[in-house]
Write an enzyme that holds these catalytic residues in place. Sequence first.
Site, PDB file in Angstrom:
ATOM      1  N   ASP A  21       0.838  -1.196   0.000  1.00  0.00           N
ATOM      2  CA  ASP A  21       0.000   0.000   0.000  1.00  0.00           C
ATOM      3  C   ASP A  21       0.874   1.246   0.000  1.00  0.00           C
ATOM      4  O   ASP A  21       2.041   1.194   0.405  1.00  0.00           O
ATOM      5  CB  ASP A  21      -0.890   0.036   1.255  1.00  0.00           C
ATOM      6  CG  ASP A  21      -1.881  -1.113   1.279  1.00  0.00           C
ATOM      7  OD1 ASP A  21      -2.202  -1.638   0.198  1.00  0.00           O
ATOM      8  OD2 ASP A  21      -2.308  -1.473   2.388  1.00  0.00           O
TER       9      ASP A  21
HETATM   10  N1  URA Z   1      -1.308  -5.982   3.766  1.00  0.00           N
HETATM   11  C1  URA Z   1      -1.789  -4.716   3.793  1.00  0.00           C
HETATM   12  O1  URA Z   1      -2.839  -4.468   4.367  1.00  0.00           O
HETATM   13  N2  URA Z   1      -1.086  -3.754   3.178  1.00  0.00           N
HETATM   14  C2  URA Z   1       0.092  -3.975   2.557  1.00  0.00           C
HETATM   15  O2  URA Z   1       0.677  -3.025   2.029  1.00  0.00           O
HETATM   16  C3  URA Z   1       0.583  -5.283   2.540  1.00  0.00           C
HETATM   17  C4  URA Z   1      -0.134  -6.272   3.156  1.00  0.00           C
END
Ligand code: URA
Length: 237
Positions: A103
């Site tokens: 993310d």
């Molecule tokens: N899980 C998440 O919620 N975000 C990420 O960036 C990676 C795994």
Amino acid sequence: MTRLDKLIAGSGRFSRSEAREAIRAGRVSALGRVLTRPEERVEEDLPVLVDGERLRTDALRYFMLDKPAGVLTASRDARQPTVLELLPAELRRLGLQPVGRLDKDTTGLLLLTNDGDFAHRVISPKSGVVKTYLARTQGDVDAEDERGFARGLELEDGTKCLPAGLESLGDGLCLVRVQEGKYHQVKRMLAARGKPVLELRRLAIGGLELDERLGSGNLRELFPGEIELVFAHSHRL
Ligand code: URA
């Protein structure tokens, strides 16, 4: 066999026209002979020297990046910075792509490669490559949360997760190990237990750990042997 200029451009250090110029300028040699014709056909594994230095010409390349927050895991975006824009110019020519996604606000280990088969193997749930995250949550996770993760959680929208590892480190920190990569998976799993994520950092992919000496926003090529480490301990949480 391949063209000499193509072989040299394949290293990522030169564009095709820069490679041609270097060849014509007599800067390229192999096996004690100066090679001056860009169109000359040579073996792919010819040990080529440019300015007396051995050129890396392996086509498949693998890098680890310590992804900073605020950067998208995408190739290109009209408005926001992307991880590929963190690459120096000579690496942008290699056709590297991120392996999976983090993310925008997640930091830590992101692999970049131009080896599509490798990327597919890492991401596929069948491979069982376990990703390890350090999460800071609102409220400490407890033994009941750990058991819920181990059983396989059901998210609020009914999505079922495979069994995952959860280990409290105290002070609002915990380690999470997941063997699949659903959208916002770690955040949604912890939210489902009433422990929303405040910060998330990926520490490892399989047996390959983030090199903490890199520093945020920096990358380095994987050492020989590190590529296979990704598939070590598969399916083991
Ligand atoms: N899980 C998440 O919620 N975000 C990420 O960036 C990676 C795994």
